[in-house]
Design an enzyme around this catalytic site. Structure first.
Site, PDB file in Angstrom:
ATOM      1  CG  HIS A 100      35.123  12.527  80.362  1.00 53.17           C
ATOM      2  ND1 HIS A 100      35.378  11.822  81.618  1.00 53.17           N
ATOM      3  CD2 HIS A 100      33.833  11.980  80.093  1.00 53.17           C
ATOM      4  CE1 HIS A 100      34.203  10.762  81.923  1.00 53.17           C
ATOM      5  NE2 HIS A 100      33.434  11.201  81.044  1.00 53.17           N
ATOM      6  CG  HIS A 102      29.921  13.700  78.262  1.00 49.77           C
ATOM      7  ND1 HIS A 102      29.700  12.562  77.466  1.00 49.77           N
ATOM      8  CD2 HIS A 102      30.371  13.471  79.492  1.00 49.77           C
ATOM      9  CE1 HIS A 102      30.175  11.362  78.216  1.00 49.77           C
ATOM     10  NE2 HIS A 102      30.422  12.097  79.385  1.00 49.77           N
TER      11      HIS A 102
END
Length: 142
Positions: A100, A102
């Site tokens: 992922h 951010h």
């Protein structure tokens, strides 16, 4: 998909989330432990453990989706800047082992922005170490 992965649960809809954007390869949703107002995560829908595991086409899709969302955040949220952060491995602060990015909006108004740097930019490193490590990486990359 992994049955044990929190983010795979978000993709599947079995774990609640505040979804922001979605396409055939990616999903963006709000971080529930935000570093700043508007902090969100952009993930591939297909499970990959981390930066070292993600297929190039999923990495490209996540990066392009993040850029599109960043442009919207810059316009809509009135940000003063943006940080893009990836943590790869537990020792690099990764806590959910599904790749992922951010996307962290930054604000001069510190009531909206709780993120602080864990190091001091502008402090020079050791030139010999920098040169040696750069040489090793360059040789490894051919």
């Amino acid at each position: 998909m992994s049955d044990q992965c929190l983010f795979c649960g978000i993709v599947a809809g079995t774990v609640p989330s505040v979804r922001v954007a979605e396409d055939d390869r990616t999903l963006a949703f709000m971080d529930i432990n935000p570093a700043s107002d508007g902090h969100l995560l952009v993930i591939p829908k297909r499970h990959s453990k981390d930066l070292l595991d993600i297929p190039a086409e999923d990495l490209a899709a996540v990066t392009l989706a993040t850029q599109r969302i960043a442009k919207a955040a810059a316009q809509v949220l009135g940000v003063d800047g943006l940080n893009l952060l990836n943590c790869c491995g537990a020792d690099a602060w990764q806590t959910v082992f599904h790749f992922h990015l951010h996307l962290v909006p930054r604000y001069l108004d510190k009531t909206k922005d709780r993120l602080v740097l864990p190091w001091q930019p502008g402090v020079p490193g050791d030139v010999d170490t920098i040169t040696a490590l750069g040489g090793k990486l360059s040789a490894a990359l051919g």
